[in-house]
Design an enzyme around this catalytic site. Sequence first.
Site, mmCIF file in Angstrom:
data_model
loop_
_atom_site.group_PDB
_atom_site.id
_atom_site.type_symbol
_atom_site.label_atom_id
_atom_site.label_comp_id
_atom_site.label_asym_id
_atom_site.label_seq_id
_atom_site.Cartn_x
_atom_site.Cartn_y
_atom_site.Cartn_z
ATOM 1 N N ASP A 30 -1.257 -26.133 8.846
ATOM 2 C CA ASP A 30 -2.126 -24.974 9.063
ATOM 3 C C ASP A 30 -2.054 -24.591 10.531
ATOM 4 O O ASP A 30 -1.872 -25.448 11.395
ATOM 5 C CB ASP A 30 -3.576 -25.298 8.667
ATOM 6 C CG ASP A 30 -4.377 -24.053 8.319
ATOM 7 O OD1 ASP A 30 -4.742 -23.886 7.147
ATOM 8 O OD2 ASP A 30 -4.622 -23.226 9.223
ATOM 9 N N ASN A 211 -6.208 -10.856 -12.650
ATOM 10 C CA ASN A 211 -7.447 -10.579 -11.915
ATOM 11 C C ASN A 211 -7.985 -9.189 -12.226
ATOM 12 O O ASN A 211 -9.200 -8.996 -12.330
ATOM 13 C CB ASN A 211 -7.231 -10.761 -10.408
ATOM 14 C CG ASN A 211 -7.328 -12.232 -10.014
ATOM 15 O OD1 ASN A 211 -7.558 -13.087 -10.870
ATOM 16 N ND2 ASN A 211 -7.161 -12.526 -8.749
ATOM 17 N N GLY A 256 -24.152 -7.769 -14.091
ATOM 18 C CA GLY A 256 -24.838 -8.406 -12.966
ATOM 19 C C GLY A 256 -24.723 -7.566 -11.713
ATOM 20 O O GLY A 256 -24.816 -6.333 -11.776
ATOM 21 N N CYS A 263 -10.932 -12.883 -4.057
ATOM 22 C CA CYS A 263 -9.791 -12.463 -4.884
ATOM 23 C C CYS A 263 -9.988 -11.117 -5.589
ATOM 24 O O CYS A 263 -9.255 -10.173 -5.306
ATOM 25 C CB CYS A 263 -9.463 -13.551 -5.898
ATOM 26 S SG CYS A 263 -8.812 -15.032 -5.106
ATOM 27 N N ARG A 329 -17.064 -15.031 0.849
ATOM 28 C CA ARG A 329 -16.291 -13.821 1.112
ATOM 29 C C ARG A 329 -16.620 -12.760 0.059
ATOM 30 O O ARG A 329 -16.568 -13.024 -1.140
ATOM 31 C CB ARG A 329 -14.783 -14.147 1.108
ATOM 32 C CG ARG A 329 -14.385 -14.966 2.328
ATOM 33 C CD ARG A 329 -12.938 -15.360 2.306
ATOM 34 N NE ARG A 329 -12.664 -16.467 1.408
ATOM 35 C CZ ARG A 329 -11.469 -17.060 1.288
ATOM 36 N NH1 ARG A 329 -10.460 -16.618 1.996
ATOM 37 N NH2 ARG A 329 -11.306 -18.067 0.455
HETATM 38 P P1 NAD Z 1 -8.089 -19.301 2.788
HETATM 39 O O1 NAD Z 1 -8.426 -18.183 3.693
HETATM 40 O O2 NAD Z 1 -9.158 -20.210 2.300
HETATM 41 O O3 NAD Z 1 -6.968 -20.217 3.458
HETATM 42 C C1 NAD Z 1 -5.844 -19.720 4.095
HETATM 43 C C2 NAD Z 1 -5.385 -20.732 5.155
HETATM 44 O O4 NAD Z 1 -4.134 -20.321 5.677
HETATM 45 C C3 NAD Z 1 -6.329 -20.879 6.341
HETATM 46 O O5 NAD Z 1 -6.665 -22.226 6.521
HETATM 47 C C4 NAD Z 1 -5.525 -20.348 7.514
HETATM 48 O O6 NAD Z 1 -5.832 -20.972 8.753
HETATM 49 C C5 NAD Z 1 -4.113 -20.647 7.064
HETATM 50 N N1 NAD Z 1 -3.074 -19.837 7.728
HETATM 51 C C6 NAD Z 1 -3.093 -18.529 8.055
HETATM 52 N N2 NAD Z 1 -1.939 -18.173 8.648
HETATM 53 C C7 NAD Z 1 -1.160 -19.269 8.670
HETATM 54 C C8 NAD Z 1 0.154 -19.536 9.146
HETATM 55 N N3 NAD Z 1 0.893 -18.581 9.683
HETATM 56 N N4 NAD Z 1 0.627 -20.798 9.040
HETATM 57 C C9 NAD Z 1 -0.140 -21.780 8.492
HETATM 58 N N5 NAD Z 1 -1.371 -21.580 8.027
HETATM 59 C C10 NAD Z 1 -1.879 -20.341 8.115
HETATM 60 O O7 NAD Z 1 -7.332 -18.633 1.556
HETATM 61 P P2 NAD Z 1 -7.369 -19.104 0.008
HETATM 62 O O8 NAD Z 1 -8.646 -18.688 -0.611
HETATM 63 O O9 NAD Z 1 -6.897 -20.488 -0.090
HETATM 64 O O10 NAD Z 1 -6.238 -18.133 -0.587
HETATM 65 C C11 NAD Z 1 -4.872 -18.269 -0.244
HETATM 66 C C12 NAD Z 1 -4.065 -17.338 -1.141
HETATM 67 O O11 NAD Z 1 -4.214 -17.737 -2.513
HETATM 68 C C13 NAD Z 1 -4.494 -15.874 -1.092
HETATM 69 O O12 NAD Z 1 -3.368 -15.071 -1.239
HETATM 70 C C14 NAD Z 1 -5.398 -15.741 -2.298
HETATM 71 O O13 NAD Z 1 -5.450 -14.437 -2.787
HETATM 72 C C15 NAD Z 1 -4.726 -16.663 -3.297
HETATM 73 N N6 NAD Z 1 -5.620 -17.214 -4.317
HETATM 74 C C16 NAD Z 1 -6.866 -17.645 -3.970
HETATM 75 C C17 NAD Z 1 -7.692 -18.193 -4.951
HETATM 76 C C18 NAD Z 1 -9.079 -18.652 -4.595
HETATM 77 O O14 NAD Z 1 -9.871 -18.873 -5.527
HETATM 78 N N7 NAD Z 1 -9.439 -18.801 -3.337
HETATM 79 C C19 NAD Z 1 -7.236 -18.334 -6.280
HETATM 80 C C20 NAD Z 1 -5.947 -17.919 -6.584
HETATM 81 C C21 NAD Z 1 -5.132 -17.361 -5.593
#
Ligand code: NAD
Length: 431
Positions: A30, A211, A256, A263, A329
């Site tokens: 990260d 979604n 709701g 997402c 979020r």
């Molecule tokens: P998040 O914001 O919780 O985590 C993203 C992480 O990426 C952060 O820790 C950030 O510091 C890191 N990051 C950013 N730029 C970086 C880089 N250049 N190198 C290394 N690390 C870097 O995001 P999330 O909720 O885990 O979602 C990630 C992806 O998965 C998104 O595209 C989201 O749409 C998708 N997604 C999320 C969910 C969910 O429920 N949260 C479910 C399915 C898909």
Amino acid sequence: MKLTIVGTGYVGLVTGTGLANLGNDVICLDVDKTKTDVLAKGELTIYEPGLGEIFKRNLKGGRLKFTDDAIKAVQESEIIFICVGTPSNELYEADLTAVEDVARAIGKYMNGYKIVVNKSTVPVGTADLVKSIIKENQQKEVDFDVVSNPEFLREGAAVKDFENPDRIIIGTDSEKAEEIMTSLYRSVARTDRPIMVTDIKSAEIVKYASNAMLATRISFMNQLSYLCERTGGDIKEVAKGLGLDSRIGPRFLHAGLGYGGSCFPKDVKALISTLKKHDCDSDLFEAVHRINEKQRSVAVHKLKSVLEINESTVAVWGISFKPKTDDIREAPALHIIRNLQNLGATIHAYDPAAVKNAKEVLDGVRFFENPYETIRDSDALIIATEWDEFRNLDMRAVKVLLKKPVIIDGRNIYDPEEMRKLGFQYAGVGR
Ligand code: NAD
């Protein structure tokens, strides 16, 4: 297998931990060094039921490691999962800055064949983009494949979803990548969950389709909730009758305060912008989004009709965008709280998991440690998130503690008849 996970948020951390728990060697990278340091020390950075135990065990077992060293992370593994955020920009598009940064680093540092897996939610065509960025940044020509493997986990049930996914989608144009990816997921497929191998673009579109379908069901019910309110119907009864149709099913039919989270809002917007970019109509999804925006104001509208909000104290139960997560979020509660503050209200708030995150983005809110203390001397209560712990509280005590017996139940968790019998001025959504 040796695996690298880039991005240690909700998706990266659960995926990395889950894959380590299957016996793989996993390095999580990260850019946020504070995060990787905390994780390396064995402390979790997110609240996710069931994650703590397997996280600690695999960290201790040496199968799960955390770093901010991109060179090491790229070079030590054959499969690299991109799990970074893809938030909305002001044009409704998915902001691919982080994905592009990762692709550049992979290109620059790769030292042998790699499979680069797009797990972040990215618009159709992004695998091609990632491929070209990697090629441009390679120091010498090295073979690689880019695979689309969209993630479908639900926050609050992410560990279960990792272990028992409805399906695993692998979009690829390479036989070698297909073989390696299916063998990686073999142990999950052991539970009879299908691995669907398809072309890259279809895989990319499936994620948005999923979604958008779920968001559409929510907006569909929210729009019908107005008809119920005008005519005396009950949206919960309508949902039940509708959901008994086996072609439709009962899930995601809850009226709701609208959908939130990291997402649905951004993915519906990104789908609208992708459709437009390709000269396709996006009317359906624009309506889904519009209905949702309107729904975020419903609780305040309802409250306005029974209370002079200026100088009132309003208690809010639930801040996270849904139960069993600390993720705030795009949470409807944030919108409601800011709206009420603009109208002159003082806010008392409670959430079982999200207070730490809420404190970082909300000003002037008084937070409490339990739901009862939150409502003491408040003029009204809004339920913004349907945490289980709100379902069976002592409503007689609630009535005594509230200064005025006003409840806006934004998640329809109580029975309107019972609430009225107890003497509450009660309003749900669509009932
Ligand atoms: P998040 O914001 O919780 O985590 C993203 C992480 O990426 C952060 O820790 C950030 O510091 C890191 N990051 C950013 N730029 C970086 C880089 N250049 N190198 C290394 N690390 C870097 O995001 P999330 O909720 O885990 O979602 C990630 C992806 O998965 C998104 O595209 C989201 O749409 C998708 N997604 C999320 C969910 C969910 O429920 N949260 C479910 C399915 C898909």
